[in-house]
Every structure is written in structure tokens, then in C-alpha cells.
Design a protein around this motif. Structure first.
Motif, PDB file in Angstrom:
ATOM      1  N   THR A   1       0.836  -1.198   0.000  1.00 43.43           N
ATOM      2  CA  THR A   1       0.000   0.000   0.000  1.00 43.43           C
ATOM      3  C   THR A   1       0.876   1.256   0.000  1.00 43.43           C
ATOM      4  OG1 THR A   1      -0.085   0.211   2.402  1.00 43.43           O
ATOM      5  CG2 THR A   1      -1.736  -1.229   1.367  1.00 43.43           C
ATOM      6  N   GLU A   2       0.241   2.363  -0.330  1.00 44.66           N
ATOM      7  CA  GLU A   2       0.950   3.648  -0.360  1.00 44.66           C
ATOM      8  C   GLU A   2       1.497   4.006   1.025  1.00 44.66           C
ATOM      9  OE1 GLU A   2       2.780   6.808  -1.819  1.00 44.66           O
ATOM     10  OE2 GLU A   2       1.702   5.364  -3.043  1.00 44.66           O
ATOM     11  N   HIS A   3       0.715   3.727   2.063  1.00 47.27           N
ATOM     12  CA  HIS A   3       1.154   4.029   3.434  1.00 47.27           C
ATOM     13  C   HIS A   3       2.383   3.197   3.800  1.00 47.27           C
ATOM     14  CE1 HIS A   3       1.512   3.899   7.710  1.00 47.27           C
ATOM     15  NE2 HIS A   3       0.491   4.717   7.929  1.00 47.27           N
ATOM     16  N   THR A   4       2.369   1.916   3.420  1.00 43.36           N
ATOM     17  CA  THR A   4       3.494   1.038   3.720  1.00 43.36           C
ATOM     18  C   THR A   4       4.741   1.498   2.981  1.00 43.36           C
ATOM     19  OG1 THR A   4       1.940  -0.789   3.974  1.00 43.36           O
ATOM     20  CG2 THR A   4       4.261  -1.367   3.742  1.00 43.36           C
ATOM     21  N   ARG A   5       4.584   1.877   1.700  1.00 48.65           N
ATOM     22  CA  ARG A   5       5.708   2.382   0.916  1.00 48.65           C
ATOM     23  C   ARG A   5       6.258   3.659   1.532  1.00 48.65           C
ATOM     24  NH1 ARG A   5       3.039   2.832  -3.896  1.00 48.65           N
ATOM     25  NH2 ARG A   5       2.271   0.732  -3.992  1.00 48.65           N
ATOM     26  N   SER A   6       5.373   4.541   1.948  1.00 45.04           N
ATOM     27  CA  SER A   6       5.782   5.808   2.555  1.00 45.04           C
ATOM     28  C   SER A   6       6.551   5.574   3.850  1.00 45.04           C
ATOM     29  CB  SER A   6       4.553   6.671   2.822  1.00 45.04           C
ATOM     30  OG  SER A   6       4.899   7.839   3.514  1.00 45.04           O
ATOM     31  N   THR A   7       6.071   4.649   4.675  1.00 42.96           N
ATOM     32  CA  THR A   7       6.743   4.337   5.933  1.00 42.96           C
ATOM     33  C   THR A   7       8.120   3.719   5.665  1.00 42.96           C
ATOM     34  OG1 THR A   7       4.633   4.022   7.046  1.00 42.96           O
ATOM     35  CG2 THR A   7       6.568   3.041   8.083  1.00 42.96           C
ATOM     36  N   ALA A   8       8.183   2.795   4.721  1.00 35.94           N
ATOM     37  CA  ALA A   8       9.454   2.152   4.387  1.00 35.94           C
ATOM     38  C   ALA A   8      10.447   3.179   3.850  1.00 35.94           C
ATOM     39  CB  ALA A   8       9.236   1.038   3.367  1.00 35.94           C
ATOM     40  N   ASN A   9       9.975   4.108   3.012  1.00 36.89           N
ATOM     41  CA  ASN A   9      10.837   5.148   2.467  1.00 36.89           C
ATOM     42  C   ASN A   9      11.352   6.059   3.581  1.00 36.89           C
ATOM     43  OD1 ASN A   9      12.148   6.722   0.520  1.00 36.89           O
ATOM     44  ND2 ASN A   9      10.397   8.115   0.411  1.00 36.89           N
ATOM     45  N   ARG A  10      10.466   6.406   4.490  1.00 35.78           N
ATOM     46  CA  ARG A  10      10.851   7.281   5.597  1.00 35.78           C
ATOM     47  C   ARG A  10      11.905   6.598   6.483  1.00 35.78           C
ATOM     48  NH1 ARG A  10       5.982   8.602   7.320  1.00 35.78           N
ATOM     49  NH2 ARG A  10       5.907   6.913   8.814  1.00 35.78           N
ATOM     50  N   LEU A  11      11.719   5.304   6.748  1.00 34.97           N
ATOM     51  CA  LEU A  11      12.691   4.561   7.554  1.00 34.97           C
ATOM     52  C   LEU A  11      14.035   4.444   6.847  1.00 34.97           C
ATOM     53  CD1 LEU A  11      10.421   1.752   9.038  1.00 34.97           C
ATOM     54  CD2 LEU A  11      11.350   3.764  10.215  1.00 34.97           C
ATOM     55  N   THR A  12      14.000   4.246   5.528  1.00 30.21           N
ATOM     56  CA  THR A  12      15.236   4.177   4.741  1.00 30.21           C
ATOM     57  C   THR A  12      15.957   5.523   4.789  1.00 30.21           C
ATOM     58  OG1 THR A  12      14.292   2.499   3.282  1.00 30.21           O
ATOM     59  CG2 THR A  12      16.185   3.732   2.449  1.00 30.21           C
ATOM     60  N   GLN A  13      15.201   6.608   4.623  1.00 28.94           N
ATOM     61  CA  GLN A  13      15.805   7.943   4.696  1.00 28.94           C
ATOM     62  C   GLN A  13      16.373   8.204   6.092  1.00 28.94           C
ATOM     63  OE1 GLN A  13      12.835  10.801   3.447  1.00 28.94           O
ATOM     64  NE2 GLN A  13      13.925  11.080   1.522  1.00 28.94           N
TER      65      GLN A  13
ATOM     66  N   THR B   1      12.489  13.074  10.410  1.00 31.50           N
ATOM     67  CA  THR B   1      12.801  13.078  11.833  1.00 31.50           C
ATOM     68  C   THR B   1      13.768  11.931  12.113  1.00 31.50           C
ATOM     69  OG1 THR B   1      10.612  13.938  12.318  1.00 31.50           O
ATOM     70  CG2 THR B   1      11.810  12.921  14.144  1.00 31.50           C
ATOM     71  N   LEU B   2      14.912  12.247  12.706  1.00 35.30           N
ATOM     72  CA  LEU B   2      15.936  11.226  12.901  1.00 35.30           C
ATOM     73  C   LEU B   2      15.736  10.421  14.179  1.00 35.30           C
ATOM     74  CD1 LEU B   2      19.106  13.167  11.723  1.00 35.30           C
ATOM     75  CD2 LEU B   2      17.701  11.557  10.450  1.00 35.30           C
ATOM     76  N   TYR B   3      15.030  10.978  15.133  1.00 37.47           N
ATOM     77  CA  TYR B   3      14.832  10.296  16.412  1.00 37.47           C
ATOM     78  C   TYR B   3      13.354  10.245  16.734  1.00 37.47           C
ATOM     79  CZ  TYR B   3      19.826  10.854  16.893  1.00 37.47           C
ATOM     80  OH  TYR B   3      21.165  10.784  16.673  1.00 37.47           O
TER      81      TYR B   3
END
Length: 138
Positions: A2-14, A66-68
């Protein structure tokens, strides 16, 4: 996916990438300082160290993510609690214990002992002031 899952994964990768950049910058700075000291190029070593430190700060301040998060904050709080507890124990037992041993002629304390004890006193004094200020502000 899903778009939400992709967004979360991208944010965690960043987040992971930017933390790596942040800590990598600091590591390069520390390594540069050590190499500068080893080569007796103190000014160059300090300049590389500062560049690494300010690079770390820049990544931290200007990261698009957000890093932390709350988990990181909880871990830092527990680590701080344990660290302060250990050094409180060292100060409470070490300062008077060392003075008694020296006074009894058992050992002669090096000058570094007094510097270390005053550093610990200063650490706890700063902690107390900041704690009180934050507590009164809340």
C-alpha cells in the motif's frame, strides 16, 4: 504494498541513511583528529574534527525526516539514568574514599584525581541546574 506502507518504508530508509551520514561525519572528524595528533598536525586535525562535527549538526538540523523517535528518546533517557547513577556512585564513594586513603598514608593521589572529582561535581551541578529549570518550566 500500500501507499502508506511504501511511505513508511521510504521514511525509515531515509532516516537510516541520514543517521549514517550524521554519525559517519562525526566518525570522519574524530578519525581526522586522531590522525592529526599522530602526525603532529594538531591544527589540521582539529579543523577536520570541527568539520565532521558541524557536518553532523548540519545533517541533524536539515534532514528532511525526523531522525529520532520516542523509542530513541526512551533509550537515551535510560542510558543517561544509568550513566549518572554510575558516576554518582564513583563521586560519592571515590572522593571521600580517596581522601581518606591519602590522609592515612595508604596512597598518594595523582593530581588527575582532583580534576576528575571536580569534573564530576561540575557535571552534577549542571545537571541539577538544568533539571530544576526544566522542572520549574513544566
Amino acid at each position: 504494498m500500500t501507499e502508506h506502507t511504501r511511505s513508511t518504508a521510504n521514511r525509515l530508509t531515509q532516516r537510516r541513511r541520514h543517521k549514517g551520514l550524521m554519525y559517519g561525519s562525526l566518525a570522519v572528524g574524530i578519525l581526522g583528529l586522531l590522525v592529526g595528533v599522530f602526525l603532529e598536525q594538531f591544527v589540521a586535525g582539529v579543523l577536520v574534527y570541527w568539520a565532521g562535527f558541524f557536518g553532523m549538526i548540519a545533517v541533524w538540523l536539515f534532514s528532511p525526516v525526523t531522525l529520532y523517535d520516542e523509542r530513541d528518546t526512551a533509550i537515551e533517557r535510560k542510558a543517561s539514568d544509568y550513566t549518572l547513577g554510575v558516576f554518582a556512585f564513583v563521586l560519592v564513594l571515590g572522593a571521600p574514599g580517596g581522601l581518606v586513603l591519602e590522609d592515612g598514608g595508604v596512597l598518594t593521589l595523582p593530581d588527575a584525581f582532583y580534576g576528575a572529582m571536580w569534573t564530576l561535581v561540575a557535571l552534577f551541578a549542571v545537571f541539577g541546574v538544568i533539571y530544576t529549570a526544566l522542572r520549574n518550566r513544566s
